[in-house]
Scaffold this motif. Structure first.
Motif, PDB file in Angstrom:
ATOM      1  N   VAL A 158       3.810   2.265  -8.797  1.00 13.06           N
ATOM      2  CA  VAL A 158       2.749   2.863  -7.972  1.00 13.06           C
ATOM      3  C   VAL A 158       1.400   2.424  -8.539  1.00 13.06           C
ATOM      4  CG1 VAL A 158       1.729   5.007  -7.103  1.00 13.06           C
ATOM      5  CG2 VAL A 158       4.195   4.895  -7.504  1.00 13.06           C
ATOM      6  N   GLN A 159       0.561   1.848  -7.694  1.00 16.36           N
ATOM      7  CA  GLN A 159      -0.759   1.422  -8.168  1.00 16.36           C
ATOM      8  C   GLN A 159      -1.716   2.611  -8.177  1.00 16.36           C
ATOM      9  OE1 GLN A 159      -2.254  -2.274  -6.617  1.00 16.36           O
ATOM     10  NE2 GLN A 159      -0.292  -3.315  -6.899  1.00 16.36           N
ATOM     11  N   MET A 160      -2.967   2.361  -8.575  1.00 14.30           N
ATOM     12  CA  MET A 160      -3.969   3.427  -8.547  1.00 14.30           C
ATOM     13  C   MET A 160      -4.806   3.307  -7.272  1.00 14.30           C
ATOM     14  SD  MET A 160      -4.000   5.865 -10.817  1.00 14.30           S
ATOM     15  CE  MET A 160      -5.662   6.486 -11.145  1.00 14.30           C
ATOM     16  N   THR A 216     -13.656   0.209  -5.420  1.00 16.97           N
ATOM     17  CA  THR A 216     -12.684  -0.891  -5.422  1.00 16.97           C
ATOM     18  C   THR A 216     -11.335  -0.404  -5.895  1.00 16.97           C
ATOM     19  OG1 THR A 216     -12.221  -3.144  -6.218  1.00 16.97           O
ATOM     20  CG2 THR A 216     -13.168  -1.637  -7.821  1.00 16.97           C
ATOM     21  N   GLU A 217     -10.302  -1.019  -5.385  1.00 19.07           N
ATOM     22  CA  GLU A 217      -8.988  -0.824  -5.986  1.00 19.07           C
ATOM     23  C   GLU A 217      -8.663  -2.113  -6.719  1.00 19.07           C
ATOM     24  OE1 GLU A 217      -5.400  -2.091  -4.908  1.00 19.07           O
ATOM     25  OE2 GLU A 217      -6.744  -3.780  -4.690  1.00 19.07           O
ATOM     26  N   TRP A 218      -7.726  -2.057  -7.663  1.00 17.16           N
ATOM     27  CA  TRP A 218      -7.263  -3.279  -8.323  1.00 17.16           C
ATOM     28  C   TRP A 218      -5.759  -3.142  -8.511  1.00 17.16           C
ATOM     29  CZ3 TRP A 218      -8.315  -8.047  -8.487  1.00 17.16           C
ATOM     30  CH2 TRP A 218      -7.989  -8.885  -9.543  1.00 17.16           C
ATOM     31  N   VAL A 219      -5.286  -2.751  -9.665  1.00 14.79           N
ATOM     32  CA  VAL A 219      -3.835  -2.623  -9.819  1.00 14.79           C
ATOM     33  C   VAL A 219      -3.505  -1.222 -10.355  1.00 14.79           C
ATOM     34  CG1 VAL A 219      -1.721  -3.722 -10.669  1.00 14.79           C
ATOM     35  CG2 VAL A 219      -3.786  -5.109 -10.396  1.00 14.79           C
ATOM     36  N   GLY A 220      -3.461  -1.125 -11.673  1.00 11.11           N
ATOM     37  CA  GLY A 220      -3.184   0.164 -12.316  1.00 11.11           C
ATOM     38  C   GLY A 220      -3.944   0.186 -13.623  1.00 11.11           C
ATOM     39  N   TRP A 241      -1.950   5.039  -2.696  1.00 12.93           N
ATOM     40  CA  TRP A 241      -1.215   5.267  -1.439  1.00 12.93           C
ATOM     41  C   TRP A 241      -1.012   3.967  -0.660  1.00 12.93           C
ATOM     42  CZ3 TRP A 241      -4.114   3.614   2.674  1.00 12.93           C
ATOM     43  CH2 TRP A 241      -5.485   3.436   2.418  1.00 12.93           C
ATOM     44  N   HIS A 242      -1.922   3.017  -0.869  1.00 13.44           N
ATOM     45  CA  HIS A 242      -1.884   1.761  -0.108  1.00 13.44           C
ATOM     46  C   HIS A 242      -0.904   0.758  -0.697  1.00 13.44           C
ATOM     47  CE1 HIS A 242      -4.428   1.177  -3.508  1.00 13.44           C
ATOM     48  NE2 HIS A 242      -4.567  -0.112  -3.250  1.00 13.44           N
ATOM     49  N   GLU A 243      -0.554   0.908  -1.997  1.00 17.93           N
ATOM     50  CA  GLU A 243       0.425   0.016  -2.636  1.00 17.93           C
ATOM     51  C   GLU A 243       1.326   0.839  -3.555  1.00 17.93           C
ATOM     52  OE1 GLU A 243      -0.451  -4.125  -3.789  1.00 17.93           O
ATOM     53  OE2 GLU A 243      -2.551  -3.598  -3.508  1.00 17.93           O
ATOM     54  N   PRO A 244       2.280   1.564  -2.970  1.00 20.32           N
ATOM     55  CA  PRO A 244       3.085   2.490  -3.783  1.00 20.32           C
ATOM     56  C   PRO A 244       4.203   1.820  -4.587  1.00 20.32           C
ATOM     57  CG  PRO A 244       3.683   2.665  -1.462  1.00 20.32           C
ATOM     58  CD  PRO A 244       2.548   1.686  -1.528  1.00 20.32           C
TER      59      PRO A 244
HETATM   60 CA    CA Z   1      -3.899  -3.612  -5.549  1.00 19.08          CA
END
Ligand code: CA
Length: 362
Positions: A158-160, A216-220, A241-244
């Protein structure tokens, strides 16, 4: 010399001479044609977990194949641009690639479902769908048109949800928010009234620092901390939620794969499955450790999106996925398979994982 020593020495001698099995043997390994391949990835040189995982993978392939499959790895930009992996492997200028299938949404909309979709499966669900729910079969069928063989080969977990400079208390707070969030997640954000800004990795930090973007989102935690976002953002929101549970892909040029003897094809499949497990395990471990460091060494507020926000985003995601799937017949087929499997899994997860985590982490 007793009988056992004699037998041992004789067997070793016969193997070394290639007499026992009829297959030529050297250094204890069966000999045959040696294949020298090139592999390209979308990751920067030395990029933790992703590029380092791929480096480990090619070492394993060499070991398992007794040196008959030698793969030279090129990081993103070294042989082809990071997002040139799909074409390079499809055309055969490299025999193998490691990347994420959702980067190819423009060529193949259905590919997005094989990485991750908003409010979709976690890593465990992805593996179940791909290996036992017909997902990989569909993936193979769709990639055949591009002369590619796909294999799941890693998962981010699950990403952040990303880094923000204002609090997100309701869905309305996304209105007018300029955020770097690619792919389907970005489409959902746009539906919530946000503005999607596309930026290469190297420009995100300064854009956030200068207010060109609000979030911004990135990974975790592991990769986000390396980017230093904790120095230029006030809030770090979870969950992603966009990259679970984003699956990474190994692609193999189909002609090259079909041209291998069956044992070397099995070596690739086995090493890919190993990479799939190891990468997820490393992501989970390093994210947990990095989160501890972030908590103890930075002033950033670590928050979770309020439930009504997530529920709102989930509704928008369902509509976004329906629209995306309807635009392409392969995507329609994959989306249907995904949803049917998700319905089956949800009944089970409700009773098993959900109840368990409520108690374990409650
Ligand atoms: Ca990402």
């Amino acid at each position: 010399m007793n009988r056992r020593t004699f037998l041992k020495k004789t067997t070793a001698g016969m193997l070394a001479a290639g007499l026992a099995s009829g297959i030529p043997v050297k250094n204890g390994y069966a000999q045959g044609k040696t294949f020298r391949w090139r592999m390209v990835t979308s990751w920067p040189p030395g990029f933790p977990i992703l590029q380092t995982g791929v480096e480990r993978f090619v070492t394993r392939v060499a070991q398992l194949s007794g040196g008959r499959l030698q793969i030279r790895v090129f990081a993103g930009g070294e042989l082809v641009p990071p997002l040139g992996v799909f074409d390079a492997v499809s055309q055969g200028s490299a025999q193998m690639g490691h990347s994420a299938s959702y980067y190819w949404a423009g060529k193949c909309p259905a590919a997005q479902w094989f990485t991750s979709v908003p409010f979709g499966f976690n890593a465990q669900g992805m593996n179940s769908w791909l290996y036992y729910g017909g997902g990989l079969r569909l993936w193979e069928e769709i990639y055949r048109d591009f002369n590619l063989v796909p294999r799941p080969a890693g998962n981010t977990g699950v990403q952040m949800g990303g880094w923000f400079n204002k609090r997100i208390d309701s869905l309305k707070d996304f209105k007018g928010l300029k955020m770097r969030i690619p792919g389907l997640g970005g489409k959902v954000l746009a539906r919530a009234g946000g503005t999607v800004v596309l930026l290469p990795g190297g420009e995100i930090y300064t854009s956030l620092e200068r207010g060109v973007i609000d979030a911004t989102e990135w990974v975790g935690p592991c990769h986000d901390l390396r980017m230093g976002f904790q120095r230029v953002a006030k809030f770090y929101y979870g969950p992603g939620w966009h990259e679970p549970g984003s699956t990474l892909e190994l692609t193999i040029n189909k002609d090259a794969y079909d041209g291998l003897p069956v044992d070397l094809r099995a070596v690739i499949d086995t090493a890919a499955a190993e990479l799939n497990v190891q990468m997820l395990s490393e992501f989970e471990t390093e994210n947990a450790r990095a989160l501890e460091r972030l908590r103890s060494k930075s002033k950033v507020k670590i928050l979770t999106f309020p439930t009504p926000v997530l529920e709102g985003l989930k509704k928008l995601s369902v509509a976004t996925l329906e629209d995306e799937a309807a635009r392409d017949s392969q995507a329609t087929k994959v989306h249907r398979s995904y949803l049917a499997f998700k319905r089956v899994m949800e009944g089970w997860s409700e009773l098993s994982e959900k109840q368990y985590y409520n108690v374990m982490l409650g």
